[in-house]
Design a protein around this motif. Structure first.
Motif, PDB file in Angstrom:
ATOM      1  N   GLU A  20       0.707  -1.397   0.030  1.00  0.00           N
ATOM      2  CA  GLU A  20       0.072   0.089  -0.054  1.00  0.00           C
ATOM      3  C   GLU A  20       0.850   1.271  -0.129  1.00  0.00           C
ATOM      4  O   GLU A  20       0.695   2.297  -0.708  1.00  0.00           O
ATOM      5  CB  GLU A  20      -0.961  -0.113   1.410  1.00  0.00           C
ATOM      6  CG  GLU A  20      -2.086  -1.219   1.245  1.00  0.00           C
ATOM      7  CD  GLU A  20      -2.796  -0.987   2.264  1.00  0.00           C
ATOM      8  OE1 GLU A  20      -2.530  -0.852   3.586  1.00  0.00           O
ATOM      9  OE2 GLU A  20      -4.073  -1.434   2.149  1.00  0.00           O
ATOM     10  N   GLU A  68      -9.126   5.703  -0.495  1.00  0.00           N
ATOM     11  CA  GLU A  68      -8.890   4.195  -0.894  1.00  0.00           C
ATOM     12  C   GLU A  68      -9.948   3.934  -1.945  1.00  0.00           C
ATOM     13  O   GLU A  68     -10.897   4.435  -2.327  1.00  0.00           O
ATOM     14  CB  GLU A  68      -9.342   3.413   0.463  1.00  0.00           C
ATOM     15  CG  GLU A  68      -8.390   3.577   1.746  1.00  0.00           C
ATOM     16  CD  GLU A  68      -8.562   2.464   2.581  1.00  0.00           C
ATOM     17  OE1 GLU A  68      -9.479   1.606   2.386  1.00  0.00           O
ATOM     18  OE2 GLU A  68      -7.906   2.652   3.754  1.00  0.00           O
ATOM     19  N   VAL A 126      -4.536  -4.176  -5.312  1.00  0.00           N
ATOM     20  CA  VAL A 126      -4.561  -3.083  -4.452  1.00  0.00           C
ATOM     21  C   VAL A 126      -5.190  -1.688  -5.345  1.00  0.00           C
ATOM     22  O   VAL A 126      -4.406  -1.550  -6.431  1.00  0.00           O
ATOM     23  CB  VAL A 126      -3.342  -2.421  -3.642  1.00  0.00           C
ATOM     24  CG1 VAL A 126      -3.513  -1.217  -2.907  1.00  0.00           C
ATOM     25  CG2 VAL A 126      -2.633  -3.584  -2.795  1.00  0.00           C
TER      26      VAL A 126
END
Length: 382
Positions: free
Chosen positions: A84, A104, A152
């Motif tokens: 991340e 996010e 991700v």
């Protein structure tokens, strides 16, 4: 000791980021366009930005649509963090932190991610190699391992006018396995099959091309620029994280990847027995630091350091010192002495962070910023 500067607990988080303390100012309210049937939501952009290398985050904070999957899909806590944070660092090259806001990922939900992570023989949308019933576990491991471990997603928004922001970019991190784990029989021993870097590189780029095409078919993602990074996660037993090794920027509205750029990053565990010249100087500094502490304080278990290298040059060194001290005075004395050694033993231009912990949790934090004349020190209260 004149070098010491004590800091209150409320600013420790900022010190962990290795940057100067910002001033707190009022927040500004905007209206966020969500790109979904003209629906609008009220959100807040904090006026405070810790540093120009960190994104401001929209509030209220929206959790990832696939939140929680990374814990079960990535091998270690070190890789979870780096998959991340490394993508955040990579995104800065495409999305300027001064002009974009972070959120996010909101477009790839759990069902979508799980579907894409499956084998194509199990799910039509699966991005991992198909297998047949006739293939043995060993054959699967050697010819059709699971390459893609996790996806991700990060969203980057930008102001479009007075009191409005909208999605302006997406970053995707493809976490790839460097080792495939398998069993020859149910409940039997677990075997390992290393995946060569050349294979990982080729398979990762092949998967990325499919991911970009699929993203363009999702409502709201047909036109925004996309950054894709390939992340090589370490084995289950590793105590340092893997890194991103390649990335590409896909132009606005395009579904084709034109080229890839290599990334030269690495995490190194200290002390190291590797005689490589690029590690030698820091390894010597670390050993001298350790030896000096050994002379006066032996009541700890082990000292380990993790160095972060970019383009063969160290950028930051994080040191973990687990101790067995029980008295507050003893912890303070140790931290004072150790802080002096940090300033004496490591290059002035190197950022060093030292975390002292015990069975009770964090005990002390010492941060030497690059080119600083004195360290920041915090002793945690009970």
């Amino acid at each position: 000791m004149n070098r010491l500067r004590w800091i209150p607990a409320m600013v420790v988080t900022a010190m962990l980021a290795g940057c100067s303390l910002p001033s707190l100012t009022k927040e500004s309210t905007v209206v966020q366009s969500t790109n979904t049937k003209d629906k609008e939501e009220t959100t807040i952009i904090p006026s405070m930005q810790i540093d120009n290398q960190y994104y401001r985050t929209l509030l209220p904070y929206k959790e990832s649509a696939s939140r929680g999957l990374i814990v079960s899909n990535i091998n270690t806590k070190y890789d979870i963090k780096e998959a991340e944070s490394g993508l955040l660092r990579l995104s800065q090259q495409a999305f300027d932190p001064d002009k974009y806001f972070f959120q996010e990922g909101q477009y790839l939900d759990k069902n979508t991610v799980n579907s894409w992570l499956a084998r194509s023989s199990q799910d039509p949308a699966g991005l991992n190699p198909k297998t047949t019933k006739n293939m043995s576990p060993t054959e699967r491991a050697k010819t059709a391992p699971i390459y893609l471990a996790h996806i991700v997603e990060q969203n980057y928004l930008q102001k479009t006018g007075k009191n409005k922001v909208k999605l302006a970019g997406v970053s995707i991190g493809l976490a790839l396995n460097s080792v495939y784990y398998y069993q020859k029989e149910q409940y039997g021993a677990t075997y390992e099959e290393p995946i060569p870097q050349a294979v990982l590189d080729a398979q990762g780029k092949k998967i990325a091309a499919q991911v970009v095409k699929r993203l363009r078919q999702i409502d709201g993602l047909s036109e925004v620029p996309i950054t894709v990074g390939l992340f090589k996660q370490q084995s289950r037993s590793a105590i340092v994280p893997g890194t991103y090794f390649a990335y590409t920027n896909v132009d606005q509205g395009s579904a084709q990847i034109k080229d890839w750029k290599k990334i030269n990053e690495q995490y190194v565990l200290f002390p190291t027995s590797d005689a490589n010249n690029k590690y030698r100087d820091i390894n010597e500094n670390f050993n001298y630091f350790k030896q000096d502490i050994d002379k006066y304080f032996s009541n700890y278990t082990n000292i380990v350091g993790t160095g972060f290298y970019q383009n063969n040059k160290i950028q930051k060194l994080e040191i973990q010192i687990p101790i067995k001290f029980y008295g507050s005075s003893e912890i303070i004395g140790f931290t004072q002495y150790m802080s002096g050694e940090v300033m004496d033993q490591f290059p002035k231009g190197l950022q060093v962070e030292v975390n002292v912990t015990s069975i009770n949790g964090p005990e002390a934090l010492v941060v030497k910023e690059a080119n600083a004349d004195e360290p920041y020190i915090h002793i945690y209260n009970d």
